[in-house]
Structures are given as C-alpha cells and as structure tokens.
Design an enzyme around this catalytic site. Structure first.
Site, PDB file in Angstrom:
ATOM      1  N   ARG A 297      36.495  71.850 -10.608  1.00 14.75           N
ATOM      2  CA  ARG A 297      36.244  71.037  -9.422  1.00 14.75           C
ATOM      3  C   ARG A 297      37.283  69.928  -9.265  1.00 14.75           C
ATOM      4  NH1 ARG A 297      30.990  68.400 -10.043  1.00 14.75           N
ATOM      5  NH2 ARG A 297      31.041  68.974 -12.241  1.00 14.75           N
TER       6      ARG A 297
ATOM      7  N   TYR B 254      39.396  81.166 -15.278  1.00 17.67           N
ATOM      8  CA  TYR B 254      38.512  80.953 -14.139  1.00 17.67           C
ATOM      9  C   TYR B 254      39.160  81.504 -12.864  1.00 17.67           C
ATOM     10  CZ  TYR B 254      36.327  77.521 -17.246  1.00 17.67           C
ATOM     11  OH  TYR B 254      35.707  76.904 -18.305  1.00 17.67           O
TER      12      TYR B 254
END
Length: 304
Positions: free
Chosen positions: A181, A75
């Site tokens: 997150r 990511y």
C-alpha cells in the site's frame, strides 16, 4: 500450575490461498481449529482485503517461521491512479484526487526509484505500534499517527499491464516488512497523480507458491477435524530450504535433541554457516556448523 494447551501434536506447514475479507489471524485460528492443533502461527501478515499465500506453521514447524518471514516474497497488485485514500487501499475514504494520468514510460521510469534498498513510511492504517498503540487504532480514532520511515529491500518492481488510464498492474519481489500500500501511495505521489491499491495478491513467499502449494480455506473447512486432513501438510523442513543441510549420526542426533553440539557425518554448510540437521530423514535441529559439529539454536521435538 500453567494450564496445558489442548489439541493434537501435529507438525508441518500449510500453505493457505487466503481469500479476501479475513484477517491473517482469523485464518490461522480456522486452521488450528480444523487440524485440532496445539500450536499454529503464520509467517507474514496479509491485509484482510489481500489474497494469496499465507504460510501457516503447525507444531514444531513454528520454530522455522523466522526463515520464511525473512525470505523474499512476490506480490501482484493493481494501483488505482488519480485517487489517494486514507488507508492507501480501496477499503478507505478518498481524500485527494488528480486529473493527471502518466504515460507507461513515465511509470516504468518511476518504478526504478523504488528498487534496491529504500526507506518506506508505513501506512497510517497499519499494525505498527506508536507508544504501545497500533497506528490503525489511532487513525480510526481520528488521530494523525506520525510513522518513521523503515528500510526495505525491493529486488524488483515491474509494470505488468495497463488495462486502462486509471489502472496499472505491478509485480514486486521484496524482503520482509514491506507495505505494498505504501508503494502504491508513494508511486502516485512521485507521478503527481496520487494512487492506492485496488487489489493485492501474494504469489509466493520463500519456497511456498500459491499455484503449486496453495490450499483453499473451503477445502480445509470441509475436512475439519478429520486426521486425513494431514495429507495437505508440507513437512517441517519445507521451511528450511534456504539453509544448507547437514546429516548427523545417531549419537549426534541424541546430543542435539538435548541441546548439545552433535557430530556431523556430511555437510552442505561451510564453517560458521547456519544449517539444519537431519538424521534418518527427520529434521533434528537448526544451528551453526563448526569443525564437524552442529551447535544447536533450535531443536525439534517431533516425537516418535
């Protein structure tokens, strides 16, 4: 009598470069509609605001989904320092702010604490179930869901860029079940300044890469219902690249197809390893290799 599912028998992997604004389920439904496929599923959810690799399996390829779900993923994301939100991303409401901004070397030092085998508490706005209800549903109703920490393997977490004092770009390679997150939230707390994800992109997932394999949703929608769309599919075995391969005889392939151990002619697998079987260029099954035989756990029915 069970109702028969409509659609074509189409098998393979489609690597969608997911746009922001759609849920992973919505993208899977669009792909299934476009290919008129009987069966479709994805290998790892992306948040609606996230972009990048969403690997979608069609037909018999859905039997290989666990091998992509369990694989490492990469990511690239931007953390907004100085603000915490109730969703841990830019979609949420700001719930705390801080004036402090850490230096680059402090950020790099803190990142080391988020690598290896760590424990991570999922965001309150997540799909984790609590007593049968999704955490995000409870949070939206004003509740304060208490989530337990979960194990996560992080192979690497690197500082890529610092465009300004308020933002830091990171790249993470991790195993399944990770929440980017939560990394942004916890990093902000560690640094004493709060933080949330400003944007997020999945660069690759197992063998599938956004740049090399990714197909836009626009291209899929443009070719919808046209069998020529099948040209975009990767073969079923593209989801098995982390497994060794064995080659089986015709008799072995027939036995495997019926759920029985099949004779192996040549093997890349060691005794007791999980492997996938091929016969004349076609995947037949996944199973455990023992003493010249493959003992199947998953069998592929690709038709003629």
């Amino acid at each position: 009598m069970a109702r028969r599912r409509k659609g074509r028998e189409v098998h393979g992997w489609l690597v969608v470069d997911k746009p922001a604004g759609l849920t992973s389920t919505a993208v899977v439904n669009k792909v299934r509609w476009a290919f008129d496929a009987k069966k479709a599923g994805h290998a790892g959810t992306l948040d609606p605001a996230a972009t990048g690799v969403l690997a979608i399996a069609l037909g018999e390829a859905t039997k290989t989904v666990p091998f992509i779900t369990d694989a490492l993923k990469c990511y690239r994301f931007m953390v907004r320092l100085g603000q915490a939100t109730n969703t841990d991303d830019a979609e949420g409401e700001v719930i705390a702010e801080a004036p402090h901004r850490p230096a680059d070397d402090a950020i790099a030092a803190a990142l080391a604490g988020f690598t290896g085998d760590i424990m991570q508490v999922p965001p309150k706005f997540s799909a984790v179930k609590i007593d049968g209800e999704r955490a995000y549903a409870l949070a939206r109703d004003g509740d304060d869901p208490q989530l337990s920490a979960r194990p996560l393997f992080v192979e690497s977490l690197d500082l890529i860029a610092r465009p300004d004092a308020d933002h830091v770009e990171l790249e993470m390679v991790c195993g399944k079940g990770g929440y980017v997150r939560a990394i942004a939230r916890d990093l902000g707390e560690t640094l004493g300044c709060h933080g949330h994800v400003a944007w997020l992109r999945r660069i690759w997932s197992g063998p599938f890469e956004a740049g090399e394999d990714g197909v836009s949703l626009a291209e899929i929608e443009e070719g919808a219902k046209d069998p020529a769309l099948d040209r975009l599919l990767l073969p079923l075995e593209a989801g098995l690249t982390d497994l060794p391969k064995v080659v089986v005889s015709a008799h072995g392939a027939a036995r495997l197809s019926n759920g029985n151990p099949g004779e192996v002619l040549s093997s890349e697998a060691e005794f007791g390893e999980e492997a996938w079987a091929e016969h004349q260029g076609r995947p037949v099954a996944v199973g455990i290799y023992k003493a010249g035989m493959l003992h199947p756990s998953r069998v592929f029915n690709l038709g003629e």
